[in-house]
Write a protein that holds these residues in place. Structure first.
Motif, PDB file in Angstrom:
ATOM      1  N   ILE A  53       0.839  -1.194   0.000  1.00 41.86           N
ATOM      2  CA  ILE A  53       0.000   0.000   0.000  1.00 41.86           C
ATOM      3  C   ILE A  53       0.874   1.245   0.000  1.00 41.86           C
ATOM      4  O   ILE A  53       1.915   1.297   0.651  1.00 41.86           O
ATOM      5  N   GLY A  54       0.456   2.266  -0.733  1.00 39.00           N
ATOM      6  CA  GLY A  54       1.296   3.449  -0.878  1.00 39.00           C
ATOM      7  C   GLY A  54       2.583   3.101  -1.593  1.00 39.00           C
ATOM      8  O   GLY A  54       3.670   3.554  -1.232  1.00 39.00           O
ATOM      9  N   THR A  55       2.450   2.310  -2.633  1.00 39.47           N
ATOM     10  CA  THR A  55       3.616   1.745  -3.328  1.00 39.47           C
ATOM     11  C   THR A  55       4.464   2.793  -4.024  1.00 39.47           C
ATOM     12  O   THR A  55       5.617   2.532  -4.362  1.00 39.47           O
ATOM     13  N   GLY A  56       3.915   3.993  -4.257  1.00 38.35           N
ATOM     14  CA  GLY A  56       4.672   5.011  -4.965  1.00 38.35           C
ATOM     15  C   GLY A  56       5.002   4.557  -6.372  1.00 38.35           C
ATOM     16  O   GLY A  56       4.125   4.182  -7.145  1.00 38.35           O
ATOM     17  N   THR A  57       6.284   4.537  -6.691  1.00 38.18           N
ATOM     18  CA  THR A  57       6.731   4.080  -8.010  1.00 38.18           C
ATOM     19  C   THR A  57       7.103   2.596  -7.992  1.00 38.18           C
ATOM     20  O   THR A  57       7.847   2.127  -8.851  1.00 38.18           O
ATOM     21  N   GLY A  58       6.588   1.874  -7.005  1.00 39.17           N
ATOM     22  CA  GLY A  58       6.803   0.434  -6.950  1.00 39.17           C
ATOM     23  C   GLY A  58       8.166   0.016  -6.446  1.00 39.17           C
ATOM     24  O   GLY A  58       8.662  -1.063  -6.793  1.00 39.17           O
ATOM     25  N   VAL A  59       8.768   0.837  -5.591  1.00 37.06           N
ATOM     26  CA  VAL A  59      10.130   0.557  -5.120  1.00 37.06           C
ATOM     27  C   VAL A  59      10.204  -0.792  -4.407  1.00 37.06           C
ATOM     28  O   VAL A  59      11.082  -1.621  -4.689  1.00 37.06           O
ATOM     29  N   TYR A  67      12.490 -12.436  -4.878  1.00 39.26           N
ATOM     30  CA  TYR A  67      12.271 -13.397  -3.801  1.00 39.26           C
ATOM     31  C   TYR A  67      11.030 -14.252  -4.011  1.00 39.26           C
ATOM     32  O   TYR A  67      10.773 -15.164  -3.230  1.00 39.26           O
ATOM     33  N   GLY A  68      10.273 -13.954  -5.069  1.00 41.73           N
ATOM     34  CA  GLY A  68       9.254 -14.894  -5.515  1.00 41.73           C
ATOM     35  C   GLY A  68       7.833 -14.670  -5.063  1.00 41.73           C
ATOM     36  O   GLY A  68       6.944 -15.450  -5.417  1.00 41.73           O
ATOM     37  N   ALA A  69       7.561 -13.624  -4.271  1.00 40.99           N
ATOM     38  CA  ALA A  69       6.184 -13.360  -3.848  1.00 40.99           C
ATOM     39  C   ALA A  69       5.348 -12.859  -5.028  1.00 40.99           C
ATOM     40  O   ALA A  69       5.874 -12.351  -6.023  1.00 40.99           O
ATOM     41  N   ASN A  70       4.053 -12.980  -4.895  1.00 43.09           N
ATOM     42  CA  ASN A  70       3.100 -12.452  -5.878  1.00 43.09           C
ATOM     43  C   ASN A  70       2.670 -11.065  -5.406  1.00 43.09           C
ATOM     44  O   ASN A  70       1.964 -10.931  -4.408  1.00 43.09           O
ATOM     45  N   TRP A  71       3.083 -10.018  -6.118  1.00 39.24           N
ATOM     46  CA  TRP A  71       2.933  -8.648  -5.644  1.00 39.24           C
ATOM     47  C   TRP A  71       1.776  -7.906  -6.314  1.00 39.24           C
ATOM     48  O   TRP A  71       1.566  -8.004  -7.520  1.00 39.24           O
ATOM     49  N   THR A  72       1.080  -7.106  -5.493  1.00 42.01           N
ATOM     50  CA  THR A  72       0.133  -6.102  -5.971  1.00 42.01           C
ATOM     51  C   THR A  72       0.478  -4.797  -5.276  1.00 42.01           C
ATOM     52  O   THR A  72       0.662  -4.765  -4.057  1.00 42.01           O
ATOM     53  N   GLY A  73       0.588  -3.722  -6.041  1.00 44.16           N
ATOM     54  CA  GLY A  73       0.899  -2.420  -5.468  1.00 44.16           C
ATOM     55  C   GLY A  73      -0.235  -1.440  -5.693  1.00 44.16           C
ATOM     56  O   GLY A  73      -0.814  -1.399  -6.779  1.00 44.16           O
ATOM     57  N   THR A  74      -0.565  -0.665  -4.668  1.00 48.13           N
ATOM     58  CA  THR A  74      -1.607   0.350  -4.803  1.00 48.13           C
ATOM     59  C   THR A  74      -1.077   1.700  -4.335  1.00 48.13           C
ATOM     60  O   THR A  74      -0.224   1.778  -3.454  1.00 48.13           O
ATOM     61  N   ASP A  75      -1.597   2.757  -4.932  1.00 49.45           N
ATOM     62  CA  ASP A  75      -1.227   4.104  -4.534  1.00 49.45           C
ATOM     63  C   ASP A  75      -2.362   5.048  -4.901  1.00 49.45           C
ATOM     64  O   ASP A  75      -3.053   4.828  -5.907  1.00 49.45           O
ATOM     65  N   ILE A  76      -2.539   6.093  -4.121  1.00 48.90           N
ATOM     66  CA  ILE A  76      -3.610   7.047  -4.373  1.00 48.90           C
ATOM     67  C   ILE A  76      -3.350   7.905  -5.613  1.00 48.90           C
ATOM     68  O   ILE A  76      -4.271   8.456  -6.201  1.00 48.90           O
ATOM     69  N   SER A  77      -2.077   8.008  -6.026  1.00 49.40           N
ATOM     70  CA  SER A  77      -1.697   8.849  -7.166  1.00 49.40           C
ATOM     71  C   SER A  77      -1.575   8.027  -8.439  1.00 49.40           C
ATOM     72  O   SER A  77      -0.751   7.119  -8.534  1.00 49.40           O
ATOM     73  N   LYS A  78      -2.362   8.376  -9.450  1.00 53.16           N
ATOM     74  CA  LYS A  78      -2.283   7.657 -10.724  1.00 53.16           C
ATOM     75  C   LYS A  78      -0.939   7.909 -11.410  1.00 53.16           C
ATOM     76  O   LYS A  78      -0.439   7.041 -12.144  1.00 53.16           O
ATOM     77  N   ASP A  79      -0.340   9.069 -11.176  1.00 52.69           N
ATOM     78  CA  ASP A  79       0.965   9.356 -11.764  1.00 52.69           C
ATOM     79  C   ASP A  79       2.045   8.452 -11.170  1.00 52.69           C
ATOM     80  O   ASP A  79       2.932   7.976 -11.898  1.00 52.69           O
ATOM     81  N   GLN A  80       1.971   8.211  -9.876  1.00 53.39           N
ATOM     82  CA  GLN A  80       2.903   7.287  -9.246  1.00 53.39           C
ATOM     83  C   GLN A  80       2.718   5.877  -9.806  1.00 53.39           C
ATOM     84  O   GLN A  80       3.693   5.170 -10.100  1.00 53.39           O
ATOM     85  N   GLN A  83       4.252   5.503 -13.243  1.00 54.69           N
ATOM     86  CA  GLN A  83       5.699   5.320 -13.165  1.00 54.69           C
ATOM     87  C   GLN A  83       6.042   3.906 -12.714  1.00 54.69           C
ATOM     88  O   GLN A  83       6.969   3.274 -13.243  1.00 54.69           O
ATOM     89  N   ALA A  84       5.302   3.386 -11.730  1.00 57.25           N
ATOM     90  CA  ALA A  84       5.537   2.027 -11.248  1.00 57.25           C
ATOM     91  C   ALA A  84       5.333   1.011 -12.355  1.00 57.25           C
ATOM     92  O   ALA A  84       6.133   0.064 -12.518  1.00 57.25           O
ATOM     93  N   GLN A  85       4.283   1.173 -13.123  1.00 53.52           N
ATOM     94  CA  GLN A  85       3.996   0.248 -14.235  1.00 53.52           C
ATOM     95  C   GLN A  85       5.101   0.295 -15.283  1.00 53.52           C
ATOM     96  O   GLN A  85       5.548  -0.749 -15.782  1.00 53.52           O
ATOM     97  N   MET A  86       5.556   1.494 -15.616  1.00 54.82           N
ATOM     98  CA  MET A  86       6.600   1.654 -16.618  1.00 54.82           C
ATOM     99  C   MET A  86       7.916   1.017 -16.162  1.00 54.82           C
ATOM    100  O   MET A  86       8.554   0.256 -16.912  1.00 54.82           O
ATOM    101  N   LEU A  87       8.316   1.299 -14.947  1.00 53.35           N
ATOM    102  CA  LEU A  87       9.581   0.773 -14.429  1.00 53.35           C
ATOM    103  C   LEU A  87       9.548  -0.746 -14.303  1.00 53.35           C
ATOM    104  O   LEU A  87      10.538  -1.426 -14.601  1.00 53.35           O
ATOM    105  N   SER A  88       8.410  -1.288 -13.879  1.00 50.34           N
ATOM    106  CA  SER A  88       8.295  -2.744 -13.749  1.00 50.34           C
ATOM    107  C   SER A  88       8.286  -3.418 -15.106  1.00 50.34           C
ATOM    108  O   SER A  88       8.873  -4.490 -15.292  1.00 50.34           O
TER     109      SER A  88
END
Length: 263
Positions: A53-59, A67-80, A83-88
């Motif tokens: 939660i509050g993943t920002g740019t997915g840091v 490490y193999g976990a299944n990740w979901t990231g959320t953030d209140i800012s669509k701009d963040q 950026q997270a989607q692009m970097l990943s």
């Protein structure tokens, strides 16, 4: 998205979207030791479903993806999130990102083994998030609140940088951090037991550009309601201040963890 919270910056609005590009470039600074602590706690590992939660740019998801976990990231800012989607995507990582506030998360009950909230938990409406996090976790699931902040009273450069931010944005409440445990809101006591809490000091290495970018990407500058001219004036003065120091240096930080287990 502009946000205003009464006890943050005296209610003055801020918008992380304004700082997203600098955030993506300059705030991926957690050292290996930080992630090692998470793994040592048995969190965010293979076989677990993790909500950041509050993943920002997915840091956090990007650095712990190996490490193999299944990740979901959320953030209140669509701009963040963009950026997270692009970097990943550039890394070929299969991480799901969703624009959502912590209070309006829309997942089925029992969807996650672990919830992480790094550098963001003080923005939550805990009366809502405490029962919501419990519902989203599987039996025995855990919430990990984490923070890593510089220590201005232990580091000259950090103190001077803070003072300069306050010169331009005197209502910024992000200054004056000290070494201390995470302050847990009482609302979580009904739904969680404390599993572990600890803190440790940790020096973080920066170049002048990296430190200037880190401060510029904070809530007091880049994400604030300062005008572009004010930000430019701040940056000019900040770089002049940094010219007195070596090209590279360490800034003393502390990290704190509070892991809660669902009752």
């Amino acid at each position: 998205m502009e946000i205003s919270i009464a006890n943050i910056d005296k209610g003055k609005s801020f918008d992380w979207g304004k700082a997203s590009k600098d955030y993506a470039k300059y705030r991926d600074i957690y050292p290996a030791e930080f992630y090692d602590k998470i793994i040592a706690l048995g969190l965010c590992i293979k076989g677990q479903s993790v909500l950041d939660i509050g993943t920002g740019t997915g840091v956090l998801p990007r650095n712990m993806y190996k490490y193999g976990a299944n990740w979901t990231g959320t953030d209140i800012s669509k701009d963040q999130i963009e950026q997270a989607q692009m970097l990943s995507a550039q890394l070929g990582y299969d991480i799901k990102y969703i624009t959502s506030s912590a209070e309006k998360l829309d997942f089925e009950n029992g969807s996650f083994d672990v919830i992480t909230a790094c550098q963001c938990y003080w923005y939550f409406d805990n009366k809502i998030t405490a029962p919501l996090f419990s519902k989203l976790l599987k039996p025995g699931g855990k919430v990990a609140f984490m923070v890593m902040n510089w220590l201005p009273y232990e580091d000259e450069i950090a103190k001077k940088s803070e003072d300069l931010v306050l010169k331009y944005n005197p209502v910024w409440t992000g200054a004056g951090e000290t070494f201390h445990p995470i302050n847990l809101s009482d609302e979580y006591n009904e739904f969680f037991d404390v599993d572990t809490m600890f803190e440790f000091r940790i020096p973080i290495h920066f170049t002048k550009d990296g430190w200037n970018g880190r401060i510029k990407a904070c809530r007091g500058v880049g994400a604030s309601s300062l005008t572009q001219q004010q930000i430019a004036d701040w940056e000019k003065e900040h770089l002049e201040m940094l010219s007195e120091y070596p090209d590279e240096f360490d800034i003393m930080h502390y990290a704190a963890f509070a892991v809660l287990k669902k009752k």
